[in-house]
Design an enzyme around this catalytic site. Sequence first.
Site, PDB file in Angstrom:
ATOM      1  N   CYS A   2       1.134  -0.917   0.149  1.00 56.64           N
ATOM      2  CA  CYS A   2       0.107   0.394   0.193  1.00 56.64           C
ATOM      3  C   CYS A   2       1.173   0.999   0.185  1.00 56.64           C
ATOM      4  CB  CYS A   2      -0.994   0.074   1.133  1.00 56.64           C
ATOM      5  SG  CYS A   2      -1.844  -1.193   1.679  1.00 56.64           S
ATOM      6  N   ARG A  27       5.295   0.202  -5.766  1.00 54.88           N
ATOM      7  CA  ARG A  27       4.781  -0.638  -4.312  1.00 54.88           C
ATOM      8  C   ARG A  27       4.486  -1.607  -5.072  1.00 54.88           C
ATOM      9  NH1 ARG A  27       6.641   2.872  -0.010  1.00 54.88           N
ATOM     10  NH2 ARG A  27       5.511   1.519   1.291  1.00 54.88           N
ATOM     11  N   TRP A  73      -2.882  -2.702  -1.602  1.00 58.19           N
ATOM     12  CA  TRP A  73      -2.342  -3.795  -2.024  1.00 58.19           C
ATOM     13  C   TRP A  73      -3.251  -5.059  -1.119  1.00 58.19           C
ATOM     14  CZ3 TRP A  73       0.061  -8.365   0.531  1.00 58.19           C
ATOM     15  CH2 TRP A  73       0.747  -9.291  -0.509  1.00 58.19           C
ATOM     16  N   ASN A  99      -2.307   1.265   5.656  1.00 56.32           N
ATOM     17  CA  ASN A  99      -0.828   0.243   5.169  1.00 56.32           C
ATOM     18  C   ASN A  99      -0.477  -0.443   6.506  1.00 56.32           C
ATOM     19  OD1 ASN A  99       1.788  -0.794   4.243  1.00 56.32           O
ATOM     20  ND2 ASN A  99       2.200   0.679   4.165  1.00 56.32           N
ATOM     21  N   GLY A 100      -0.914  -1.901   6.459  1.00 56.63           N
ATOM     22  CA  GLY A 100      -0.836  -2.821   7.446  1.00 56.63           C
ATOM     23  C   GLY A 100      -1.699  -3.617   7.767  1.00 56.63           C
ATOM     24  N   GLU A 484      19.207 -16.012  -7.772  1.00 57.33           N
ATOM     25  CA  GLU A 484      19.279 -14.099  -8.538  1.00 57.33           C
ATOM     26  C   GLU A 484      18.754 -14.554  -9.831  1.00 57.33           C
ATOM     27  OE1 GLU A 484      18.186 -12.349  -6.499  1.00 57.33           O
ATOM     28  OE2 GLU A 484      18.057 -10.484  -8.300  1.00 57.33           O
ATOM     29  N   LYS A 488      14.770 -13.804 -10.524  1.00 58.51           N
ATOM     30  CA  LYS A 488      14.282 -12.698 -12.219  1.00 58.51           C
ATOM     31  C   LYS A 488      13.389 -12.920 -12.820  1.00 58.51           C
ATOM     32  CE  LYS A 488      14.689  -9.365  -9.648  1.00 58.51           C
ATOM     33  NZ  LYS A 488      15.981  -9.639  -8.701  1.00 58.51           N
ATOM     34  N   GLU A 491       9.924 -13.765 -11.413  1.00 58.87           N
ATOM     35  CA  GLU A 491       8.257 -12.988 -10.433  1.00 58.87           C
ATOM     36  C   GLU A 491       8.760 -11.928 -12.402  1.00 58.87           C
ATOM     37  OE1 GLU A 491      10.841 -10.240  -8.309  1.00 58.87           O
ATOM     38  OE2 GLU A 491      12.546 -10.201  -8.861  1.00 58.87           O
ATOM     39  N   HIS A 507      20.582 -34.589  -8.450  1.00 59.12           N
ATOM     40  CA  HIS A 507      19.993 -35.386  -7.051  1.00 59.12           C
ATOM     41  C   HIS A 507      17.779 -35.263  -7.117  1.00 59.12           C
ATOM     42  CE1 HIS A 507      23.384 -36.181  -5.348  1.00 59.12           C
ATOM     43  NE2 HIS A 507      24.295 -34.830  -6.056  1.00 59.12           N
ATOM     44  N   LYS A 606       6.935  -4.203  -4.221  1.00 61.84           N
ATOM     45  CA  LYS A 606       8.118  -3.679  -4.508  1.00 61.84           C
ATOM     46  C   LYS A 606       9.153  -3.385  -2.697  1.00 61.84           C
ATOM     47  CE  LYS A 606      12.517  -2.140  -5.054  1.00 61.84           C
ATOM     48  NZ  LYS A 606      13.010  -3.248  -5.672  1.00 61.84           N
TER      49      LYS A 606
HETATM   50  O1  M6R Z   1      13.350  -4.661   0.173  1.00 60.90           O
HETATM   51  P1  M6R Z   1      14.237  -6.015   0.524  1.00 60.90           P
HETATM   52  O2  M6R Z   1      15.289  -5.669  -0.225  1.00 60.90           O
HETATM   53  O3  M6R Z   1      14.303  -5.711   1.772  1.00 60.90           O
HETATM   54  O4  M6R Z   1      13.456  -6.109  -0.104  1.00 60.90           O
HETATM   55  C1  M6R Z   1      13.434  -7.788  -0.210  1.00 60.90           C
HETATM   56  C2  M6R Z   1      12.814  -8.854  -0.847  1.00 60.90           C
HETATM   57  O5  M6R Z   1      11.095  -8.383  -1.704  1.00 60.90           O
HETATM   58  C3  M6R Z   1      12.909  -8.184  -2.836  1.00 60.90           C
HETATM   59  O6  M6R Z   1      14.098  -8.447  -3.042  1.00 60.90           O
HETATM   60  C4  M6R Z   1      12.144  -9.011  -3.367  1.00 60.90           C
HETATM   61  O7  M6R Z   1      12.322 -10.464  -3.383  1.00 60.90           O
HETATM   62  C5  M6R Z   1      11.821  -8.720  -5.644  1.00 60.90           C
HETATM   63  N1  M6R Z   1      11.424  -8.903  -6.333  1.00 60.90           N
HETATM   64  C6  M6R Z   1      13.362  -9.149  -5.427  1.00 60.90           C
HETATM   65  O8  M6R Z   1      13.519  -8.495  -7.495  1.00 60.90           O
END
Ligand code: M6R
Length: 611
Positions: A2, A27, A73, A99-100, A484, A488, A491, A507, A606
């Site tokens: 949010c 966000r 959100w 937010n929360g 990673e 990427k 997502e 395995h 985000k």
């Molecule tokens: O702001 P942060 O680094 O604590 O966020 C952690 C994860 O939410 C963040 O890295 C998320 O996995 C991203 N979408 C990755 O691209």
Amino acid sequence: MCGIVGYTGPRQAYPVILKGLKRLEYRGYDSSGVALLNGGLHVYKKKGKVADLEETLVGKNMEGHIGIGHTRWATHGEPNDRNAHPHLSQSGRIAMIHNGIIENYAQIKQDLIAKGYTFKSDTDTEVLLNFIDDIRIKNECPLEEAVRIALRRVVGAYCILVIDNEDPETIIAARKGSPLVIGIGKGEHFLASDASPIIEYTKEVVYVNDYEIAIVRPDELILKNLGNEKQTPFITKLDMDLTAIEKGGYDHFMLKEIFEQPHTIYDCLRGRLDAENGNITMSGIQKYAEQIINANRIIIIACGTSWHAGLVAEYVIEELCRIPVEVEYASEFRYRNPIIHKGDVIIAISQSGETADTLVAIEKAKEQGAIILGIVNAVGSSIARASHAGAYTHAGPEIGVASTKAFTAQLAVLTMAALTLGLQKGTLERDKYLLLCKELAAIPEKVDVILKLDSQIKALAEKYKDAADALFLGRGYNFPVALEGALKLKEISYIHAEGYPAAEMKHGPIALVTEQLPVVFVATKDSYHEKVVSNMQEIKARKGKVIAVITEGDTVTPTLADDIIVIPPAHEVVAPMLSVVPLQLLAYHVGVAKGYDVDKPRNLAKSVTVE
Ligand code: M6R
């Protein structure tokens, strides 16, 4: 998650709020809304994008000098107009955005229903709002007082903005666990979840702390704690400008941020690393150097991409400092009664500095006497403030939901820290230290070289975009890079992707290998290279399609791989800052080729400010 915007002052509030909501779109959200005070409380909300809300408001009288706006959100209740914020209290007098998550909302709701309240939405927010209003009515007290009483009774996380039909100048704001920034203008105030909606109006801001309530009027900002004691607002100057949060000619923020990496890594090293003279200056780390060097172990806590940076750091710190490192998902760490001894060192890594799981994990470790070092990108964020010391990554605002430049900056900071600690501890010889300092200083230029492969990687993305699954494999320092790369891709392109240590593939995951499966090998020249090449043979023997990220001068791997991406050589300790870049570009181009909104992938936020 949010996004929250508020304004009180001489300007028209709606344009400020609308622009602010657009700045917070990154966000992640699924509906939006706005409430304005103008001879009555006017609330408008809409499922979908802020542009959808804007469209429904064309032609309406949107005048008013005070207002609040929200991007939601969904947590409690599906994304629809009804559940969107702001909510209006049953009395019709108060509007609120939130937010929360209010954890004890069900009990409060039951009590309110027993008193005759009915609810229009499924949200915990509407419950908190009516709880506040009920206290105000029952106690015949000012709204500020009712907010304070209510917040002392709720369990959970919140950042709220509340406006009152009977008070046309004041916004009451409060936070616990969800961020809130107040921008101080001349005779006006701006409120937001982060600085991006504020930056074009003022650089002077106050970061509100947990358990604080702000009473905000055009000419006045009063901060109090939940015990009704006045607090002194601590004004800080924002160190960013508008260009940092605009696309600057790129199609997407993600692409801009990938291309910014030569600069962001350089900015991160600047003023800290003097490779020529072999000096590293990190005052935050230095302050606790003795304790870190003598620690029995270091625990790294983080989520998502930041967790992957932690995994790379595990290899680097163990190698250079010979201190055992454990890397934990913050969300697991916090709930499993972790064994922490006084003096244990926790490194919390976070781009946003607001990730709820990481924040709570820090608090938990702190209570048990651990030293907390924060490696954070967002200046002034909650995690930065909750840490005893640490280092900012200085990557600038990261807007694309997929983390890219924050990752490489995290690696740069963590590598510098490991180098300086290893040297002080005596586990890293000076010659190797000097070599690694130079290797680190050379990274920005080498990233620049890799970015020139953009069109080649785009063509690869076209070739593989229809794959249903993908496997990413690497060993040693490149194993977290494989994870990673997979994160990427999944997502941004919604292709199912898994990262594995290349040897682990035998395995289980090898059962997935068919002619249709692209397998991305992070196979740069390092001490694991020959073993990785053997794993590649195993994939080829089963007709999998191999895409390999390799080092210039490697003549063997190209004979095995279907496609290669050739990057400059680097010492294995710093290589992840290079090998990850082609994987970021690959994910980006696959996402774009499939027609997806790569800056706002579905369901993602985000900054994950709820548990
Ligand atoms: O702001 P942060 O680094 O604590 O966020 C952690 C994860 O939410 C963040 O890295 C998320 O996995 C991203 N979408 C990755 O691209």
